[in-house]
Design a protein around this motif. Structure first.
Motif, mmCIF file in Angstrom:
data_model
loop_
_atom_site.group_PDB
_atom_site.id
_atom_site.type_symbol
_atom_site.label_atom_id
_atom_site.label_comp_id
_atom_site.label_asym_id
_atom_site.label_seq_id
_atom_site.Cartn_x
_atom_site.Cartn_y
_atom_site.Cartn_z
ATOM 1 N N LEU A 164 31.363 34.621 36.068
ATOM 2 C CA LEU A 164 30.768 34.284 34.777
ATOM 3 C C LEU A 164 30.070 35.464 34.114
ATOM 4 C CD1 LEU A 164 29.238 30.839 35.774
ATOM 5 C CD2 LEU A 164 31.412 31.273 34.639
ATOM 6 N N GLU A 179 40.087 34.028 48.289
ATOM 7 C CA GLU A 179 41.512 33.973 47.946
ATOM 8 C C GLU A 179 42.378 33.858 49.195
ATOM 9 O OE1 GLU A 179 41.949 37.422 45.442
ATOM 10 O OE2 GLU A 179 41.195 36.340 43.686
ATOM 11 N N THR A 211 29.891 24.918 41.535
ATOM 12 C CA THR A 211 29.014 25.643 40.623
ATOM 13 C C THR A 211 27.603 25.687 41.200
ATOM 14 O OG1 THR A 211 28.386 23.649 39.434
ATOM 15 C CG2 THR A 211 30.345 24.823 38.625
ATOM 16 N N SER A 247 32.707 28.946 40.775
ATOM 17 C CA SER A 247 32.359 29.415 39.444
ATOM 18 C C SER A 247 30.943 29.966 39.553
ATOM 19 C CB SER A 247 32.435 28.261 38.444
ATOM 20 O OG SER A 247 32.084 28.718 37.150
ATOM 21 N N LYS A 267 37.112 26.560 44.999
ATOM 22 C CA LYS A 267 37.150 27.115 43.643
ATOM 23 C C LYS A 267 35.700 27.342 43.270
ATOM 24 C CE LYS A 267 39.429 25.622 40.094
ATOM 25 N NZ LYS A 267 39.988 24.673 39.120
ATOM 26 N N SER A 278 39.779 30.266 44.768
ATOM 27 C CA SER A 278 39.689 31.208 43.654
ATOM 28 C C SER A 278 38.233 31.381 43.258
ATOM 29 C CB SER A 278 40.501 30.707 42.461
ATOM 30 O OG SER A 278 39.961 29.484 41.993
ATOM 31 N N THR A 323 35.557 22.302 41.279
ATOM 32 C CA THR A 323 34.928 23.615 41.176
ATOM 33 C C THR A 323 33.489 23.562 41.664
ATOM 34 O OG1 THR A 323 36.322 24.118 39.267
ATOM 35 C CG2 THR A 323 34.363 25.477 39.563
ATOM 36 N N GLU A 328 35.818 32.326 39.875
ATOM 37 C CA GLU A 328 35.640 32.602 38.450
ATOM 38 C C GLU A 328 34.306 33.332 38.304
ATOM 39 O OE1 GLU A 328 34.973 30.270 34.204
ATOM 40 O OE2 GLU A 328 34.960 29.135 36.069
#
Length: 91
Positions: A81, A72, A27, A59, A57, A77, A25, A79
């Motif tokens: 927050l 996508e 970040t 976040s 991915k 994906s 992921t 996420e």
């Protein structure tokens, strides 16, 4: 909130340069260590400028609708927050 703005094209350039890994992921901390951001503010908002080829991915605090669709489409994906807005909070 003070947010950093990052484009998908900038993320792809960092991947192509080997500074950012598409594994795991992504970040704010990974973006800072890859040199995409100088420092983390209150979060990151991703915009759809540029082309993303890697399945990331993410976040992040927020992302434009077009950015989420592009991530996508590339097989990744997003996420989000940020707390979801409620109708009571908007009014």
């Amino acid at each position: 909130k003070k947010l950093n703005i990052v484009s998908l094209g900038r993320l792809q350039l960092a991947i192509d340069a080997g500074k950012l890994s598409a594994d795991g992921t992504v970040t704010v901390a990974e973006m800072v260590s890859a040199g995409i951001l100088r420092r983390a503010k209150d979060g990151v908002r991703v915009l759809a400028d540029g082309e993303l080829k890697a399945p990331l991915k993410l976040s992040v605090w927020g992302a434009s609708k077009a950015a989420v669709e592009a991530v996508e489409k590339a097989g990744g994906s997003v996420e989000i927050l940020a707390p979801a807005r409620t109708e009571a909070a908007e009014g």
